[in-house]
Write an enzyme that holds these catalytic residues in place. Structure first.
Site, mmCIF file in Angstrom:
data_model
loop_
_atom_site.group_PDB
_atom_site.id
_atom_site.type_symbol
_atom_site.label_atom_id
_atom_site.label_comp_id
_atom_site.label_asym_id
_atom_site.label_seq_id
_atom_site.Cartn_x
_atom_site.Cartn_y
_atom_site.Cartn_z
ATOM 1 N N ASP A 1 -1.077 114.070 -6.037
ATOM 2 C CA ASP A 1 -2.310 114.763 -5.652
ATOM 3 C C ASP A 1 -2.875 115.437 -6.900
ATOM 4 O O ASP A 1 -2.464 116.537 -7.258
ATOM 5 C CB ASP A 1 -1.980 115.805 -4.572
ATOM 6 C CG ASP A 1 -3.166 116.717 -4.268
ATOM 7 O OD1 ASP A 1 -4.264 116.494 -4.820
ATOM 8 O OD2 ASP A 1 -2.981 117.670 -3.473
ATOM 9 N N LYS B 1 -13.624 119.744 -8.084
ATOM 10 C CA LYS B 1 -13.232 120.586 -9.226
ATOM 11 C C LYS B 1 -13.712 119.948 -10.531
ATOM 12 O O LYS B 1 -14.608 120.470 -11.177
ATOM 13 C CB LYS B 1 -11.728 120.817 -9.212
ATOM 14 C CG LYS B 1 -11.296 121.602 -7.964
ATOM 15 C CD LYS B 1 -9.922 121.218 -7.522
ATOM 16 C CE LYS B 1 -9.599 121.554 -6.091
ATOM 17 N NZ LYS B 1 -9.913 122.890 -5.631
ATOM 18 N N TRP C 1 0.047 123.698 -2.184
ATOM 19 C CA TRP C 1 -0.530 122.400 -1.798
ATOM 20 C C TRP C 1 0.534 121.349 -1.545
ATOM 21 O O TRP C 1 0.358 120.466 -0.706
ATOM 22 C CB TRP C 1 -1.584 121.942 -2.811
ATOM 23 C CG TRP C 1 -2.826 122.776 -2.677
ATOM 24 C CD1 TRP C 1 -3.304 123.685 -3.572
ATOM 25 C CD2 TRP C 1 -3.717 122.826 -1.544
ATOM 26 N NE1 TRP C 1 -4.437 124.297 -3.067
ATOM 27 C CE2 TRP C 1 -4.707 123.789 -1.830
ATOM 28 C CE3 TRP C 1 -3.768 122.161 -0.317
ATOM 29 C CZ2 TRP C 1 -5.743 124.098 -0.950
ATOM 30 C CZ3 TRP C 1 -4.793 122.462 0.578
ATOM 31 C CH2 TRP C 1 -5.761 123.417 0.259
HETATM 32 N N1 PMP Z 1 -4.623 119.615 -3.096
HETATM 33 C C1 PMP Z 1 -4.935 120.447 -4.103
HETATM 34 C C2 PMP Z 1 -4.065 120.465 -5.320
HETATM 35 C C3 PMP Z 1 -6.068 121.279 -3.987
HETATM 36 O O1 PMP Z 1 -6.382 122.101 -4.986
HETATM 37 C C4 PMP Z 1 -6.857 121.208 -2.827
HETATM 38 C C5 PMP Z 1 -8.112 122.045 -2.662
HETATM 39 N N2 PMP Z 1 -8.161 123.240 -3.257
HETATM 40 C C6 PMP Z 1 -6.475 120.356 -1.799
HETATM 41 C C7 PMP Z 1 -5.364 119.563 -1.975
HETATM 42 C C8 PMP Z 1 -7.257 120.255 -0.539
HETATM 43 O O2 PMP Z 1 -8.429 119.600 -0.833
HETATM 44 P P1 PMP Z 1 -9.587 119.350 0.226
HETATM 45 O O3 PMP Z 1 -10.177 120.661 0.529
HETATM 46 O O4 PMP Z 1 -10.483 118.422 -0.556
HETATM 47 O O5 PMP Z 1 -8.976 118.701 1.404
#
Ligand code: PMP
Length: 356
Positions: free
Chosen positions: A168, A192, A101
């Site tokens: 994030d 989550k 991520w």
């Molecule tokens: N950052 C992290 C740490 C994540 O776990 C996720 C989703 N699994 C995201 C970003 C992306 O999130 P979204 O699908 O809400 O754009």
């Protein structure tokens, strides 16, 4: 009994909240309508929105010098919205790369900024503070406190001196107490620990507002959103309502101190089982082990697949790891009870015993 759902997100919600939602689905607050069927500008919804903000502030101890925003677009939108809202074109920023991520955040930020990597790891651990090489002139430093896919989590908040820190927190928000005053900006997709997908929480220092680039869409301009109390346009009202119920559930069940204790007990039990097993292994460095996403494998794709299938037949659902890393992943967000982890550990022992 419901099966235990180890999904990484959208993830398990507290069953108490789901029951309440069912109860209120047709007739919300004696309004004669569902929350989905009424105006976001009505007094009832505005009250719910204000309460949700208040609860976020209370649970996380958010100071009056921060705005709490409820946005759309998920954490992925924030990968672009942070640069657009906080920086001028060509600004220099530092990003810490701790896995999947952070790499996504970096790739998106590079479309808008001169990104420097302040630290990088192989994804099985987070960097130590003294491995982070900071540029004092950076506009901000970005990191990912919990890597949902790699299963690594920072056990500390990086010290960045006077450089604003952006994080994030998608997969670990509300899992334990947090000193928000260390951060310039925190963002998290809701799906989550907070509620259904569709809602994104942003906590931003007021002093940083008003710097959005002129081309920033109005509906994604933090200052405009703050001015309109996150009701600039039609928000995902149902997701917001469920999140509001989850926040109340958190308060009722002891707040973030209690969540931290439960979460540590859950992750502790599972890691202890992995350490004791000759079949299942965690490849994450012990000091970087995530409390929320426990990633493990047997080393054989075939045995992993057999385990995932057999576990599902026992009501232990969604244990398949992300396709980028394979193996298994057990996500242990706030709504997962300790009994769910005990059931998983017991099943792992039984699976190992039968195979031996
Ligand atoms: N950052 C992290 C740490 C994540 O776990 C996720 C989703 N699994 C995201 C970003 C992306 O999130 P979204 O699908 O809400 O754009």
């Amino acid at each position: 009994m419901r099966p235990y759902n180890f999904s990484a997100g959208p993830a398990m919600l507290p069953v108490e909240v789901l029951e309440q939602v069912r109860e209120e689905l047709i007739d919300w607050n004696r309004s004669g309508a569902s929350v989905m069927e009424v105006s976001h500008r009505g007094a009832e919804f505005m009250r719910l929105a204000a309460q949700a903000e208040q609860d976020v502030r209370e649970l996380l101890g958010v100071g009056a010098d921060y705005e709490v925003l409820f946005m759309q677009g998920g954490a992925s939108a924030q990968f672009a919205l942070v640069p657009l809202n906080l920086t001028a074109p060509g600004s220099r920023v530092d990003y810490i790369d701790s896995g999947y991520w952070s790499k996504k955040a970096i790739a998106e930020a590079r479309r808008y900024l001169d990104v420097r990597i302040a630290a990088a790891t192989d994804g099985t651990r987070v960097p130590a503070q003294d491995e982070i090489d900071l540029d004092r002139r950076a506009s901000y430093v970005h990191y990912t406190p919990n890597e949902t896919i790699g299963g690594v989590e920072f056990p500390y908040v990086p010290a960045t001196g006077s450089v604003p820190l952006v994080a994030d927190f998608s997969s670990s928000i509300l899992s334990r107490p947090l000193d928000v005053s260390r951060f310039a900006l925190i963002y998290a997709g809701a799906q989550k620990n907070l509620g259904p997908a569709g809602l994104t929480l942003v906590i931003v220092k007021k002093a940083l507002l008003g710097r959005a680039r002129p081309e920033t869409p109005s509906v994604f301009d933090y200052r405009r959103i703050a001015e309109e109390r996150s009701l600039l346009n039609t928000p995902p009202t149902f997701a917001w309502y469920v999140a509001a119920r989850v926040l109340q559930w958190l308060k009722k069940h002891g707040g973030l101190e209690a969540m931290a204790q439960r979460n540590e007990a859950k992750a502790g039990a599972l890691y202890a089982a992995l350490d004791a097993s000759a079949l299942f292994k965690s490849h994450v460095a012990p000091a970087s082990r995530s409390c929320m996403n426990v990633v493990f494998s047997t080393g054989s794709a075939e045995i992993d697949a057999a385990f995932i299938e057999a576990a599902a037949a026992q009501g232990l659902m969604h244990l398949k790891g992300h396709r980028a890393v394979g193996g298994m992943r057990a996500s242990l967000y706030n709504a997962m009870p300790l009994e769910g982890v005990h059931a998983l550990v017991e099943f792992m022992r039984e699976f190992e015993r039968v195979r031996a």
